[in-house]
Write an enzyme that holds these catalytic residues in place. Structure first.
Site, PDB file in Angstrom:
ATOM      1  N   LEU A 115      -2.381  -1.046  -7.810  1.00 60.32           N
ATOM      2  CA  LEU A 115      -0.997  -0.703  -6.782  1.00 60.32           C
ATOM      3  C   LEU A 115       0.203   0.303  -6.974  1.00 60.32           C
ATOM      4  CD1 LEU A 115      -2.710  -2.034  -3.387  1.00 60.32           C
ATOM      5  CD2 LEU A 115      -4.086  -0.219  -4.632  1.00 60.32           C
ATOM      6  N   ASP A 116       0.040   1.366  -7.733  1.00 53.84           N
ATOM      7  CA  ASP A 116       0.963   1.638  -8.183  1.00 53.84           C
ATOM      8  C   ASP A 116       1.909   2.281  -7.074  1.00 53.84           C
ATOM      9  OD1 ASP A 116       3.809   2.818 -10.842  1.00 53.84           O
ATOM     10  OD2 ASP A 116       3.397   4.737  -8.909  1.00 53.84           O
ATOM     11  N   ALA A 117       3.909   1.632  -7.134  1.00 53.20           N
ATOM     12  CA  ALA A 117       4.537   2.072  -6.220  1.00 53.20           C
ATOM     13  C   ALA A 117       4.123   1.849  -4.757  1.00 53.20           C
ATOM     14  CB  ALA A 117       5.227   3.824  -6.924  1.00 53.20           C
TER      15      ALA A 117
END
Length: 1518
Positions: A1168-1170
């Site tokens: 889960l990016d950023a």
């Protein structure tokens, strides 16, 4: 579709259409467990329970410490004193030692004899197993037996303290005592006891305890049964061996009814197994150990081929396997022979280490195995089950180590109590009678009889309808239906064979004009087996043969008021058929000229149009017009009945290809962006009728029949539109047929129908392979049909038909023709179903046998749309009509997922039977959520939505249920099989790489990467590949996503990723905080379209947003011109990366669908990016807000139901305490963390850099000393380098300002760059260090600028050694693996500091890079590969193995100890961070240590040295 929680994890149950896969009988009859009693006192260690003959109301419970206690089943109380106490004789010092087995003599009621199996340690290294007999003086009533009543049956030595087996039991058919023995212990049977017949270890022994063949030996008091298999007098075999090849058969049992023997054999570390021996066995079975573990060759060097006499397990599962079928120590159980006939005959077993409990039908273990945790242990009360027990009535019990005895409850607990009232009375007789009449046999667990049905649409002249027929009930079990549709010229049809879950849709090809047909439809009706419907991505469906796999019932009736979901107005008229991919429907039309009211009379205004429709609600997503190439044919005469939009488009899920006649072939991406346009000719064709052949896809080709345009078949490159091959022939001028692709004896074949002939072509080259004379006709309008290797072609105005076998060479008119006929098919395409071929011609419905062309029926019916029973006899079932539409119905419908897409000239309709809880989906990233049956969400997800959205939670539930429905069904087909893999182990090593990291001239970058990994044999060292964002993007090397569900063509295809997934597990990025400004959602936002106007966040530049944490020194708001004027939109990272508004439930619904799509596409891990920035709330710092945590938890909850094997990894580059907050809280339902499965250990890379720069371990040791272990079910994701730089926020609070400044200076000195972020006070502070980690580890240069290369390599490998040995799952960046240095050219060309460690290689460049022995790059590559190999062989490096820091009284050396989960190994990792040699004292670990790399021994307290930057691993194996 329903969700169900099952114990600690969750599984997805699927109900597809009208038929349901059977639930194993036990599911409904096992009702739970109840605690009967618990062993008294403290320190109890219960390991077994059984009953004694003549004492039906008691269980005798074995305490490992040397006690046997009596449990009264009626009162739940234990007797005040033990039945037997031999604790002083028993050695239970080891985990697997002690009193282990108990068996009562079959004649116990008379003789009082019972037998025990225990271990004893007379002295160091003298471990022994003893089988002894004791006697109860009052067998039926006595409460105690004297310890002095013992007599030895036999005893033998053990090699080590573990693997003692323990079970003993009397054979119900022969009365002999069977004894299960372990292999002597240690690992992998070092003395090969399992396969040796001169030892009792690793065996099942069989002895007669009522005889004595050894009167002179006081320890051996038994006789050898004469029929034992090895009674041959040979000194090399022991006579008392009955079976062999076992590792640790801790628990076994006899089926009291059949006499079959079931053995649970504990595995080494790969497989746990259940072995079986039938009652009529003569013994001698070899169960394979140590050569075989489960059904595989034993890993670790001990394995080999199947030995002579090998008998494999009837069931095995993966050690450390994940839910629902995995564990580490199998517990053999019992076949239930209790009172409940619905459960009777199932075998129950479990696993001690994973606390899991299962059962299966012995006739089909793999097919009927069922996890029973949710029923037997819903409250996790059975902590560490150690055994099953059986009472006199055949009821089963689960024994917990802590002393609890739990009865497995069923609907009938008491023999004869068939109505479950608790007593045997008159009411039981009637119930017994019912059970006797209706109870299915064990084998009667197959799927219900499939509901087979079919619908076929025909054209007919007259309109008549028997309304009485509509009222007749239909037998759904035998229904086969035909749907007839009236037409002036011709219609199209479909047939569904539900017995094989195949839907057949006949094609409709027009050479001449619009058809005045009320309806022409291809339909699927009723459901059978659970088979997901494929996309309807081309003319005539997935395979071009009119076949669609499906699992949903299709309506047999529809109208404006019934089963009509929506009607969409098209931009203009057309005849092309709809195609469906995922969430989108594509059609072609024309506008501008002769397009109806308001259009121009000037042909120069003609536009060819591709339109994309929202599958959920019928709204138009985008329309793309292409100016027509002139001169174009005028709209008059026969051409006016055909028009300018007859060719059906085709899609591969990444691109859409439309054939626009003279205007050429045009390719668009899924967002409607034009990719290329290629002309295929500008001719007018024969007789001015226009054209209709549709394009098809093959490999990387778009194949187009440009009949009128150039009398040719042309293959174009899908990515570029360039011509690959072209075949031209005059006869092609007379074809309106679409070719089909089939598998032939010579490979793939392109079957083309032309006037007078049928051709078989090579689709790769366009070369003609064979041809067959068909019939006299100067036109070919219908498409050929293939079934079982035979092509059927019917067509021609004068009639004609032929059946020809595929294959051959040259003219096959004589050799391959099956039959010829004069059947009239006109211009409609036929459909093959079962043994028949169906078609419609001139209003006449026809059916013939495929085998010989014989007629089965010939019916002339008229009217609107009739539903007929399929078969030899004509029977009408229903009739349908859209009364309000007078348009032309010439298109072939698309049929999938229980939906029928029906096109008239300017309308598209979706017909679908009404279903409960349906909600409207919305578009996502260029795709939309289809209108499928909703998927009810787990309760935990619903509760989280309430916390996030409050009063809008119901809206969120509906949207999410709708969005995830199709992919949930897809996951349900595979999640059960995938869920039995372990969550993680020491074998896990992740490679972080870009999808386009490697380029070559002969393959896509993804395929090139795959090939290189295999060539380098890295699949033996790395088991997971993290593909950084591979979707189409506009900036930030992938992190500005244009389409979440597509693969960037510059990197490859989904097929490339699937191929990579065959050899590696996969990790994907979900860029969920933001998307590209070129994403279809944001483009719709700019146009002011709903619901996308709510997908993004706009704010006033005057608003105070100073509290918002900024990761970069860029403006938070970016201006964009929208349909409503200029708006300033939230952009956390850049103006090209627009933040999504998760305050809108529709956004979350779409991203959850993407999450599940990734899981369905093979993602083992989703990053889960950023994610920390996800939720925005003005007045806060917009970081780690509670709603953000709830969304992460929601993702985990959803995956643990839909795809249990898929793990959530959060990327939060923040201070450590904030980072680990994403582990969440301990979930009381399962004792595990409730948020991310893994979090990045972001503090590790900068702390390692700090340690080497400052020459000491004080900061990293202090951090590691305070590092709390992750919650159960969670672990760290360890790394040192990635595509991003080294984040320095995780250093906050861990190092002093002086040390931090020194790190910054060192990075600059080594050529690195510093990225900054904007603080709340407006100042810019360091945020990220951009440098190749190889260069970051370089030592200081001397006064001449020289860097010690040997020390450089050693320091870098030391950093990797720490990362690989810390608690968690390690990940290696591609550039760390191959020793890539700073890429200054990349920084200069891009203007981005991050490009310094993102170099992309060509394959020759990389080969050259690693081709020099002794170079820094090669030394790093070889050294790191050696470290990877070392890591995966050490149980102490399991992610869940314990970890603690060891103080060496030397601040320059870091030492930490890992201890294997089972205590079998300890490893001390030592690293010298100083530039000098360091001396230290070997820690006192109560064991001699040895260097894992060199084998050198180290005594505790001895002095040892490490060179500058050196490291070592010291191991102690227990």
């Amino acid at each position: 579709m329903t969700w169900a929680r099952n114990g600690r994890r969750a599984v997805l149950l699927v109900l597809c259409g009208a038929a349901m896969l059977p639930t194993p009988r036990v599911a409904a009859e096992v009702t739970g467990t109840s605690l009967v009693g618990s062993l008294p006192g403290s320190g109890a260690s219960a390991v077994f329970a059984t009953h004694a003959p003549g004492r039906p109301d008691e269980l005798f419970v074995v305490d490992q410490r040397g006690l046997i206690q009596i449990l009264n089943l009626g009162t739940g109380q234990f007797n005040g004193t033990p039945f037997l106490d031999i604790a002083t004789k028993v050695d239970d010092a080891g985990n697997e030692q002690g009193l282990l087995g108990l068996a009562f003599d079959p004649d116990f009621a008379n003789n009082g004899y019972f037998y025990v199996n225990y271990t004893r340690d007379p002295g160091p290294g003298l471990d022994r197993t003893l089988i002894e007999r004791y006697q109860a003086p009052e067998p039926l009533t006595g409460t105690a037996a004297s310890p002095t009543s013992s007599s030895s049956v036999l005893e033998f030595s053990q090699d080590f303290s573990n693997h003692n087996g323990g079970w003993i039991g009397f054979g119900p058919n022969d009365g002999y005592l069977y004894i299960a023995t372990g292999d002597g212990g240690s690992g992998n049977d070092p003395n090969n006891r399992g396969q040796s017949l001169d030892t009792r270890l690793g065996k099942i022994l069989r002895v007669d305890v009522h005889g004595d063949d050894f009167p002179a030996d006081s320890t051996e008091n038994y006789a050898v049964p004469a029929d034992n298999p090895f009674v041959d007098g040979s000194p090399s075999t022991l006579d008392d061996i009955w079976a062999y090849g076992l590792r640790n058969p801790y628990r076994a049992s006899f089926d009291r009814q059949t006499g079959d023997l079931w053995i649970g054999d504990v595995g080494q570390g790969a497989r746990e197994e259940i072995d079986f021996q039938p009652a009529d066995s003569t013994g001698g079975e070899n169960y394979g150990w140590r050569l075989r573990e489960g059904d595989i060759s034993t890993p670790g060097g001990a394995g080999g081929p199947e030995p002579a006499g090998y008998v494999g397990p009837v069931y095995d599962y993966v050690s450390n396997g994940s839910f629902p079928f995995g564990g580490e120590a199998v517990i053999g159980g019992y076949v239930y022979r209790g009172a409940d006939p619905e459960v009777r005959g199932r075998y129950f077993f479990g696993d001690s280490n994973s606390s899991r409990l299962w059962s299966f039908e012995p006739s089909d273990p793999d097919g009927t195995v069922q996890n029973l945790e949710s029923l037997l242990d819903p409250g996790n009360d059975i902590s560490i089950p150690t055994s099953f027990g059986e009472d006199a009535d055949g009821n089963l019990y689960v024994i917990a180590r802590g002393g609890g005895v739990f009865r497995i409850n069923t609907s009938i607990q008491i023999p004869g109590d068939y109505d479950g009232s608790g007593t045997v009375d008159e009411g039981d007789y009637a119930e017994w009678h019912n059970l006797g009449r209706t109870l299915p046999a064990p084998a009667a667990t197959a799927a219900p009889e499939p509901v087979a049905a079919a619908l076929l649409t025909f054209a007919a002249r007259a309109i008549r309808c028997n309304t009485q027929a509509l009222r007749r009930p239909i037998d759904a079990k035998s229904l086969r239906a035909l749907v007839l549709s009236g037409a002036r010229r011709v219609g199209t049809g479909s047939i569904a064979n539900r017995a094989s879950a195949r839907t057949l849709a006949p094609a409709y090809h027009r050479r001449n004009g619009l058809m005045r047909t009320p309806l022409a439809a291809l339909l699927l009706f009723a459901a059978a087996t659970c088979v997901d419907g494929a996309d309807w991505a081309r003319f005539r469906g997935p395979g071009g043969d009119g076949v669609s796999s499906d699992s949903h019932p299709v309506p047999s009736e529809w109208s404006e008021t019934k089963n009509l979901r929506w009607t969409a107005k098209l931009p203009g008229p057309g005849l092309s058929s709809p195609v469906v991919h995922g969430d989108r429907v594509f059609l072609t039309s024309w506008t501008g000229y002769a397009a109806g009211e308001g259009s121009s009379d000037n042909i120069d205004d003609l536009k060819r149009v591709l339109v994309c429709i929202n599958r959920t609600n019928g709204e138009t997503i985008w329309t793309r017009e292409v100016a027509a190439v002139q001169p174009e044919e005028e709209f008059r005469g026969m051409f006016a009945e055909n028009g300018y939009a007859s060719h059906t488009p085709v899609t591969d899920g990444e691109r859409v290809f439309a054939f626009f006649g003279k205007t050429g072939v045009v390719a668009f991406d899924m967002g409607g962006n034009k990719l290329w346009q290629t002309s295929v000719g500008t001719g007018n064709g024969m007789m001015g009728w226009g054209t209709s052949s549709s394009p098809i896809l093959y490999k990387n080709l778009v194949i187009v029949t440009a009949a009128a345009e150039s009398q040719s078949i042309i293959a174009l490159d899908q990515q570029t539109g360039e011509e690959v091959w072209k075949q031209q022939a005059d006869s092609l001028a007379g074809t309106w047929s679409t070719p089909i692709l089939v598998d032939g004896p010579n490979g793939a074949e392109l079957i083309v129908a032309v006037p007078y002939e049928v051709w078989g072509m090579n689709p790769d080259t366009g070369k003609l392979r064979w041809y067959c004379e068909a019939f006299e006709s100067n036109s070919a309008c219908a498409s050929p049909v293939e079934k079982d290797g035979v092509v059927y072609f019917l067509g021609g105005r004068d009639g004609g038909s032929v059946a020809v076998k595929i294959g051959g060479k040259g003219d096959v008119s004589e050799s391959h023709v099956e039959w010829r006929g004069r059947h009239r098919a006109g211009i409609g395409t036929s459909v093959a179903h079962g043994e028949n071929l169906y078609w419609v011609a001139s209003g006449v419905a026809n059916c013939i046998r495929l085998a010989d062309g014989a007629e089965l029926f010939f019916v002339n019916r008229g009217g609107s749309c009739f539903v007929l029973a399929l078969g030899d006899e004509f029977q009408q079932l229903a009739a349908n009509r859209f009364e309000s539409d007078s348009g032309q119905f010439s298109a072939t419908p698309a049929v999938l997922d229980g939906q029928v897409f029906i096109r008239s000239s300017d309308r598209l309709r979706l017909s679908q039977a009404k279903r409960a809880a349906e909600g409207e989906g919305i578009a996502n990233g260029g795709r939309m959520s289809p209108a499928l049956p909703s998927t009810p969400l787990p309760r935990s997800v619903v509760e989280r939505l309430k916390r996030v959205y409050g009063p809008r939670a119901d809206e969120g539930v509906a949207l999410i249920e709708q969005a995830i429905a199709p992919v949930s069904e897809q996951l349900a087909q595979s999640s059960a099989d995938a869920a039995d893999a372990p969550r993680w182990s020491e074998n896990d090593i992740v490679l972080i790489t870009y999808a386009d990291q490697l380029r070559s001239s002969d393959a896509t970058p993804l395929a090139t990467l795959h090939r290189w990994l295999k060539r380098e044999r890295l699949d033996g060292l790395i088991n997971t590949v993290h593909l950084l964002p591979f979707c189409p993007y506009s900036s930030d090397d992938g992190f500005s996503v244009i389409d979440y569900l597509a693969v960037d063509p510059k990197s490859g295809t989904w097929e490339d990723i699937a191929a990579l997934g065959e050899d590696f597990q996969l990790m994907y990025d979900l860029v969920l905080n933001h998307c590209s400004q070129h994403n279809a959602w944001f483009q719709a936002y700019l146009r002011g379209e709903e619901p996308y106007s709510r997908f993004f966040i706009d704010a006033s530049p005057a608003e105070d947003l100073s509290q918002v944490v900024r990761p970069r020194s860029l403006p938070l708001l970016s201006p964009y011109q929208t349909a409503g004027g200029e708006k300033h939109v939230w952009t956390t990272f850049s103006a090209d990366q627009v933040d999504l508004n998760y305050g809108e439930p529709a956004v979350l619904a779409e991203m959850l669908r993407v999450l599940l799509e990734y899981a369905a596409r093979g993602a083992r891990i989703v990053r889960l990016d950023a994610v920390a920035f996800l939720w925005k709330q003005v007045g806060t710092n917009c970081l780690h807000l509670p709603q953000t945590h709830e969304v992460v938890k929601l993702c985990r909850d959803l995956l643990e139901v839909a795809s249990p094997r898929t793990l959530v990894l959060t990327e939060t580059n923040v201070p450590h305490a904030e980072n680990v907050s994403y582990f969440g809280q301990i979930d009381p339902s399962d004792g595990q963390g409730d948020e991310a499965h893994m979090v990045y250990n972001f503090s590790l890379p900068p702390l390692l850099l700090d340690a080497f720069v400052n020459g000491d371990a004080t900061a990293i040791r202090a951090w590691l000393s305070k590092l709390a272990p992750p919650p159960p079910g969670c672990t760290f994701f360890n790394f040192t380098a990635s595509h991003d730089g080294v984040g320095v926020r995780p250093l906050e609070g861990l190092v002093s300002p002086q040390r931090f400044d020194k790190v910054i200076a060192a990075v600059k000195a080594r050529g690195g760059k510093i990225n900054t972020r904007r603080a709340a006070d407006g100042t810019d502070t360091p945020y990220e260090l951009n440098i190749a980690y190889v260069d970051a580890m370089a030592p200081d240069a001397d006064e001449h600028g020289h860097v010690d290369a040997e020390l450089h390599v050693r320091r870098f490998l030391a950093s990797q050694a720490v990362m690989l040995s810390l608690q968690g799952m390690p990940a290696v960046y591609f550039h760390s693996l191959v020793g890539t240095r700073n890429d200054y050219a990349g920084v200069e060309s891009s203007g981005q500091n991050r490009r310094i460690n993102r170099h992309k290689y060509s394959l020759p460049e990389l080969d050259e890079h690693l081709s020099h022995p002794g170079s820094l790059q090669r030394l790093i590559y070889d050294g790191l590969c050696e470290l990877l190999a070392l890591r995966i062989a050490q149980p102490a490096f399991h992610p869940e193995a314990k970890q603690r820091v060891v103080d060496l009284a030397n601040d320059r050396v870091l030492a930490f100890l890992r201890t294997a989960v089972d205590g079998s190994q300890r490893i001390l990792t030592l690293v010298n961070f100083s530039p000098n040699e360091e001396t230290f004292e070997v820690p006192q670990l109560d064991a001699t240590l040895y260097n894992l790399q060199t084998g050198e021994p180290y005594d505790p307290g001895a002095e040892a040295k490490l060179p500058p930057g050196g490291f070592c691993f010291l191991a102690a194996t227990e």
